[in-house]
Design a protein around this motif. Sequence first.
Motif, PDB file in Angstrom:
ATOM      1  N   ALA A  68      14.336  53.144  52.256  1.00 44.97           N
ATOM      2  CA  ALA A  68      15.243  53.754  53.226  1.00 44.97           C
ATOM      3  C   ALA A  68      15.200  52.917  54.495  1.00 44.97           C
ATOM      4  O   ALA A  68      14.130  52.636  55.020  1.00 44.97           O
ATOM      5  CB  ALA A  68      14.820  55.186  53.518  1.00 44.97           C
ATOM      6  N   ARG A  69      16.346  52.502  54.967  1.00 46.00           N
ATOM      7  CA  ARG A  69      16.412  51.673  56.176  1.00 46.00           C
ATOM      8  C   ARG A  69      16.148  52.538  57.414  1.00 46.00           C
ATOM      9  O   ARG A  69      16.697  53.613  57.548  1.00 46.00           O
ATOM     10  CB  ARG A  69      17.778  51.030  56.282  1.00 46.00           C
TER      11      ARG A  69
ATOM     12  N   THR B 230       8.691  44.903  46.713  1.00 42.13           N
ATOM     13  CA  THR B 230       9.546  45.748  47.536  1.00 42.13           C
ATOM     14  C   THR B 230      10.162  44.926  48.655  1.00 42.13           C
ATOM     15  O   THR B 230       9.777  43.776  48.887  1.00 42.13           O
ATOM     16  CB  THR B 230       8.758  46.909  48.169  1.00 42.13           C
ATOM     17  N   GLN B 231      11.083  45.539  49.367  1.00 37.42           N
ATOM     18  CA  GLN B 231      11.666  44.922  50.553  1.00 37.42           C
ATOM     19  C   GLN B 231      10.546  44.605  51.531  1.00 37.42           C
ATOM     20  O   GLN B 231       9.586  45.360  51.650  1.00 37.42           O
ATOM     21  CB  GLN B 231      12.654  45.912  51.179  1.00 37.42           C
ATOM     22  N   GLY B 232      10.655  43.491  52.229  1.00 32.41           N
ATOM     23  CA  GLY B 232       9.642  43.121  53.207  1.00 32.41           C
ATOM     24  C   GLY B 232       8.504  42.316  52.620  1.00 32.41           C
ATOM     25  O   GLY B 232       7.498  42.081  53.284  1.00 32.41           O
ATOM     26  N   ALA B 233       8.611  41.901  51.356  1.00 32.59           N
ATOM     27  CA  ALA B 233       7.610  41.063  50.686  1.00 32.59           C
ATOM     28  C   ALA B 233       6.276  41.779  50.516  1.00 32.59           C
ATOM     29  O   ALA B 233       5.220  41.254  50.851  1.00 32.59           O
ATOM     30  CB  ALA B 233       7.444  39.735  51.421  1.00 32.59           C
ATOM     31  N   PHE B 234       6.342  42.993  49.979  1.00 31.88           N
ATOM     32  CA  PHE B 234       5.137  43.737  49.626  1.00 31.88           C
ATOM     33  C   PHE B 234       5.080  43.895  48.114  1.00 31.88           C
ATOM     34  O   PHE B 234       6.117  44.089  47.471  1.00 31.88           O
ATOM     35  CB  PHE B 234       5.135  45.130  50.269  1.00 31.88           C
TER      36      PHE B 234
ATOM     37  N   PHE C  33      11.632  49.196  56.846  1.00 27.31           N
ATOM     38  CA  PHE C  33      11.965  50.052  55.718  1.00 27.31           C
ATOM     39  C   PHE C  33      10.820  51.004  55.433  1.00 27.31           C
ATOM     40  O   PHE C  33       9.669  50.690  55.696  1.00 27.31           O
ATOM     41  CB  PHE C  33      12.221  49.206  54.468  1.00 27.31           C
ATOM     42  N   THR C  34      11.156  52.148  54.880  1.00 26.42           N
ATOM     43  CA  THR C  34      10.142  53.047  54.352  1.00 26.42           C
ATOM     44  C   THR C  34      10.095  52.833  52.851  1.00 26.42           C
ATOM     45  O   THR C  34      11.110  52.943  52.168  1.00 26.42           O
ATOM     46  CB  THR C  34      10.478  54.522  54.649  1.00 26.42           C
TER      47      THR C  34
END
Length: 161
Positions: free
Chosen positions: A34-35, A63-67, A41-42
């Motif tokens: 979720a933006r 995931t988004q954000g390189a996790f 992001f969450t």
Amino acid sequence: MRFNVQHSEVQDLPQALKEQGDPHPEFGSLFGLARLPTGHFTIRVFPAPPAAWPDLVVHDFRTQGAFLLSAVREQGATRWVRLVSEAGAPCVVRHGIAGPVEVRDARGRPLPHEDTGGGALRITLGKGGSALITARGDRPDLRIRPVKPGADAPRWGLPAS
């Protein structure tokens, strides 16, 4: 299965997968992004798993954000969540673990974090850093193992025999 989900376009991962013809829409409901207004992001872990899947395992889901996200759900409850940062950045994770939680680094030391409410934590990790989230006082088995199917199902990609 390959999907082209652009950083600037993603509001919700399940919706993005649906729009690209995800043949298994139930998979998209297991995780979500979720933006937030800040551009962060969450990461939502198992926000809406099907009732027929009480046991789930995911390992190194990017995931988004390189996790890299790994998590285990047993008997309908999330037991633990691990995040590894590939870039070094803060994140907000809605872990889905009931009650108070502990956040530890790779060596088992308490990791600073902020409870943002609603079962979400803000965690800042350096590049290569990791966070393990568990219920307070719980020391679950962190081995990744296959999940036994709840029912017979056709095999993917194999010819019918």
